[in-house]
Motif scaffolding. Structure first.
Motif, PDB file in Angstrom:
ATOM      1  N   TRP A 289     -28.465 -77.844  32.621  1.00  0.00           N
ATOM      2  CA  TRP A 289     -28.281 -77.434  31.233  1.00  0.00           C
ATOM      3  C   TRP A 289     -29.475 -77.864  30.377  1.00  0.00           C
ATOM      4  O   TRP A 289     -29.944 -77.116  29.530  1.00  0.00           O
TER       5      TRP A 289
ATOM      6  N   ALA B 162     -31.703 -75.434  28.184  1.00  0.00           N
ATOM      7  CA  ALA B 162     -31.875 -75.654  26.745  1.00  0.00           C
ATOM      8  C   ALA B 162     -33.352 -75.713  26.376  1.00  0.00           C
ATOM      9  O   ALA B 162     -33.766 -75.116  25.373  1.00  0.00           O
TER      10      ALA B 162
ATOM     11  N   ASN C  89     -23.913 -78.106  22.233  1.00  0.00           N
ATOM     12  CA  ASN C  89     -24.595 -78.119  23.529  1.00  0.00           C
ATOM     13  C   ASN C  89     -23.682 -78.559  24.668  1.00  0.00           C
ATOM     14  O   ASN C  89     -24.067 -78.460  25.823  1.00  0.00           O
TER      15      ASN C  89
ATOM     16  N   LYS D  96     -21.301 -73.185  28.255  1.00  0.00           N
ATOM     17  CA  LYS D  96     -22.699 -73.514  28.526  1.00  0.00           C
ATOM     18  C   LYS D  96     -22.803 -74.320  29.820  1.00  0.00           C
ATOM     19  O   LYS D  96     -23.700 -74.092  30.635  1.00  0.00           O
TER      20      LYS D  96
END
Length: 121
Positions: free
Chosen positions: A18, A22, A51, A56
């Motif tokens: 992740w 990002a 986030n 996600k």
């Protein structure tokens, strides 16, 4: 490897992926959308909170566990927030993946940086 150690390792892999995603998004011009969040937090805290949304992390899991070009399917029992919707469109273009998200109301099919809902949701 016992189950607990394996699960911790898996979580590290997902969060690491992740963070990679990002960083790539920021390079592509990503701007977080926090205006719809009902949390009583400062803007930077809201960005941290979004986030960690499950979709996600699910897409990070999908990218680490599937071959390039394979579609990713995500099912939620809540509405997808605007930021997650925009992020999935961006990820679909960056990683050349079809990402289908099913939330409580809609199916969102992101492909080549666009969503099938035409941003009407």
């Amino acid at each position: 490897m016992n189950r607990m150690v394996r699960d911790l390792w898996e979580a590290d892999v997902i969060y690491s992926k992740w963070h990679e995603i990002a960083n790539r998004q920021w390079q592509e011009g990503y701007e977080p959308v926090t205006r719809g969040l009902l949390l009583d937090l400062e803007n930077n805290e809201k960005e941290t909170a979004i986030n960690q949304h499950s979709e996600k992390l699910a897409v990070a899991f999908g990218l680490t566990h599937t071959k390039p070009g394979t579609g990713i399917r995500i099912f939620k029992n809540l509405n997808v927030c605007e930021d997650c919707h925009d992020v999935m469109k961006l990820i679909s273009g960056i990683y050349n993946r079809e990402i289908v998200m099913r939330d409580i109301i809609w199916f969102h099919c992101s492909r080549d940086g666009r969503c099938s809902c035409a941003d009407y949701w």
